[in-house]
Write a protein that holds these residues in place. Structure first.
Motif, PDB file in Angstrom:
ATOM      1  N   ILE A 178      -8.793  -7.997 -26.874  1.00 15.04           N
ATOM      2  CA  ILE A 178      -8.307  -8.892 -26.098  1.00 15.04           C
ATOM      3  C   ILE A 178      -7.292  -9.642 -27.237  1.00 15.04           C
ATOM      4  CG2 ILE A 178      -8.364 -11.166 -24.834  1.00 15.04           C
ATOM      5  CD1 ILE A 178     -11.133 -10.446 -23.826  1.00 15.04           C
ATOM      6  N   LYS A 199      -1.653  -3.482 -21.575  1.00 18.62           N
ATOM      7  CA  LYS A 199      -2.913  -3.146 -21.699  1.00 18.62           C
ATOM      8  C   LYS A 199      -3.125  -1.644 -21.875  1.00 18.62           C
ATOM      9  CE  LYS A 199      -2.350  -4.426 -17.472  1.00 18.62           C
ATOM     10  NZ  LYS A 199      -1.038  -5.089 -17.431  1.00 18.62           N
ATOM     11  N   SER A 205      -3.894   3.007 -13.073  1.00 18.98           N
ATOM     12  CA  SER A 205      -4.522   1.999 -12.637  1.00 18.98           C
ATOM     13  C   SER A 205      -6.054   2.055 -12.309  1.00 18.98           C
ATOM     14  CB  SER A 205      -3.923   1.380 -11.230  1.00 18.98           C
ATOM     15  OG  SER A 205      -2.712   0.897 -11.550  1.00 18.98           O
ATOM     16  N   MET A 213     -11.405  -2.887 -13.171  1.00 19.02           N
ATOM     17  CA  MET A 213     -12.168  -3.249 -14.314  1.00 19.02           C
ATOM     18  C   MET A 213     -13.123  -4.554 -13.805  1.00 19.02           C
ATOM     19  SD  MET A 213     -10.735  -4.385 -17.725  1.00 19.02           S
ATOM     20  CE  MET A 213     -11.673  -5.109 -19.089  1.00 19.02           C
ATOM     21  N   VAL A 232     -10.749  -6.855 -11.408  1.00 15.10           N
ATOM     22  CA  VAL A 232      -9.403  -6.855 -11.247  1.00 15.10           C
ATOM     23  C   VAL A 232      -9.091  -5.560 -11.293  1.00 15.10           C
ATOM     24  CG1 VAL A 232      -8.949  -9.349 -11.806  1.00 15.10           C
ATOM     25  CG2 VAL A 232      -9.009  -7.282 -13.631  1.00 15.10           C
ATOM     26  N   VAL A 267      -6.347  -2.969 -13.422  1.00 13.76           N
ATOM     27  CA  VAL A 267      -6.024  -3.075 -14.338  1.00 13.76           C
ATOM     28  C   VAL A 267      -4.752  -1.796 -14.700  1.00 13.76           C
ATOM     29  CG1 VAL A 267      -5.796  -3.016 -17.057  1.00 13.76           C
ATOM     30  CG2 VAL A 267      -7.579  -4.406 -15.492  1.00 13.76           C
ATOM     31  N   LEU A 270      -6.438  -5.292 -24.330  1.00 19.92           N
ATOM     32  CA  LEU A 270      -6.163  -6.001 -23.104  1.00 19.92           C
ATOM     33  C   LEU A 270      -5.237  -7.322 -23.427  1.00 19.92           C
ATOM     34  CD1 LEU A 270      -9.695  -6.226 -21.330  1.00 19.92           C
ATOM     35  CD2 LEU A 270      -7.878  -4.797 -20.712  1.00 19.92           C
ATOM     36  N   TRP A 290      -3.703  -9.072 -18.355  1.00 17.02           N
ATOM     37  CA  TRP A 290      -5.086  -9.184 -17.928  1.00 17.02           C
ATOM     38  C   TRP A 290      -5.626 -10.624 -18.151  1.00 17.02           C
ATOM     39  CZ3 TRP A 290      -9.262 -10.783 -20.712  1.00 17.02           C
ATOM     40  CH2 TRP A 290     -10.512 -10.569 -20.337  1.00 17.02           C
ATOM     41  N   ALA A 294      -4.390 -12.349 -15.141  1.00 17.42           N
ATOM     42  CA  ALA A 294      -5.057 -12.250 -13.996  1.00 17.42           C
ATOM     43  C   ALA A 294      -6.407 -12.640 -13.641  1.00 17.42           C
ATOM     44  CB  ALA A 294      -4.986 -10.422 -13.691  1.00 17.42           C
ATOM     45  N   MET A 295      -7.139 -12.732 -14.789  1.00 14.40           N
ATOM     46  CA  MET A 295      -8.393 -13.147 -14.963  1.00 14.40           C
ATOM     47  C   MET A 295      -8.693 -14.672 -14.900  1.00 14.40           C
ATOM     48  SD  MET A 295     -10.773 -10.494 -15.091  1.00 14.40           S
ATOM     49  CE  MET A 295     -12.406 -11.190 -15.876  1.00 14.40           C
TER      50      MET A 295
END
Length: 143
Positions: free
Chosen positions: A14, A21, A60, A63, A70, A72, A87, A91, A94-95
């Motif tokens: 991360i 990503k 896409s 995940m 989501v 990704v 990521l 990401w 989005a999380m």
């Protein structure tokens, strides 16, 4: 560790400094995907070694990490990495995640409360050593 496209994937980095990503070819092939599955993506990226890498395309995939799902958009690159995927900020946003490199963990909200996903200091160190050794080998091969 996360479930990507229905498969358990380990060694995910991360990276709060990355806007991309990234998925590496070993993971791409391990998921049973083919070149025909990729959509065009031609914007070059800069790899760990500082070299420009032209992506093979993007894909896409769903995940699931810690029970939160989501979709990704991964950029597939043919470059060395001891990680299977990276990521970046899209990401993280989005999380709704809060990553901590100091504690090697990431926290994010779900319908069932805050989830904490812990990384491994040992694996992180192994990946760093692998990248440093690979870079040294590349330097020696040029000389």
């Amino acid at each position: 560790m996360a479930r990507v496209g229905g498969f358990i994937v380990n060694r995910i980095m991360i990276d709060q400094g990355s806007g991309a990503k990234v998925k590496y070819p070993n993971l791409f092939r391990g998921l049973g995907l083919k070149s025909e599955d990729l959509l065009k993506y031609s914007t070059p990226l800069v790899g760990f070694d500082g070299k420009v890498v032209v992506p093979e395309g993007q894909i896409s995939l769903p995940m699931n990490m810690g029970g939160k799902k989501v979709v990704v958009k991964f950029i597939v690159v043919a470059s060395f990495s001891s990680y299977t995927a990276i990521l970046g900020r899209p990401w993280i946003h989005a999380m709704g995640a809060v990553p901590s490199t100091l504690h090697v963990k990431v926290k994010f909200p779900t319908d069932h409360g805050i989830i904490v996903v812990r990384g491994s200091q040992r694996v992180t160190r192994q990946c760093l050593v692998a990248i440093v050794n690979w870079k040294k080998e590349q330097t020696y091969q040029k000389e």
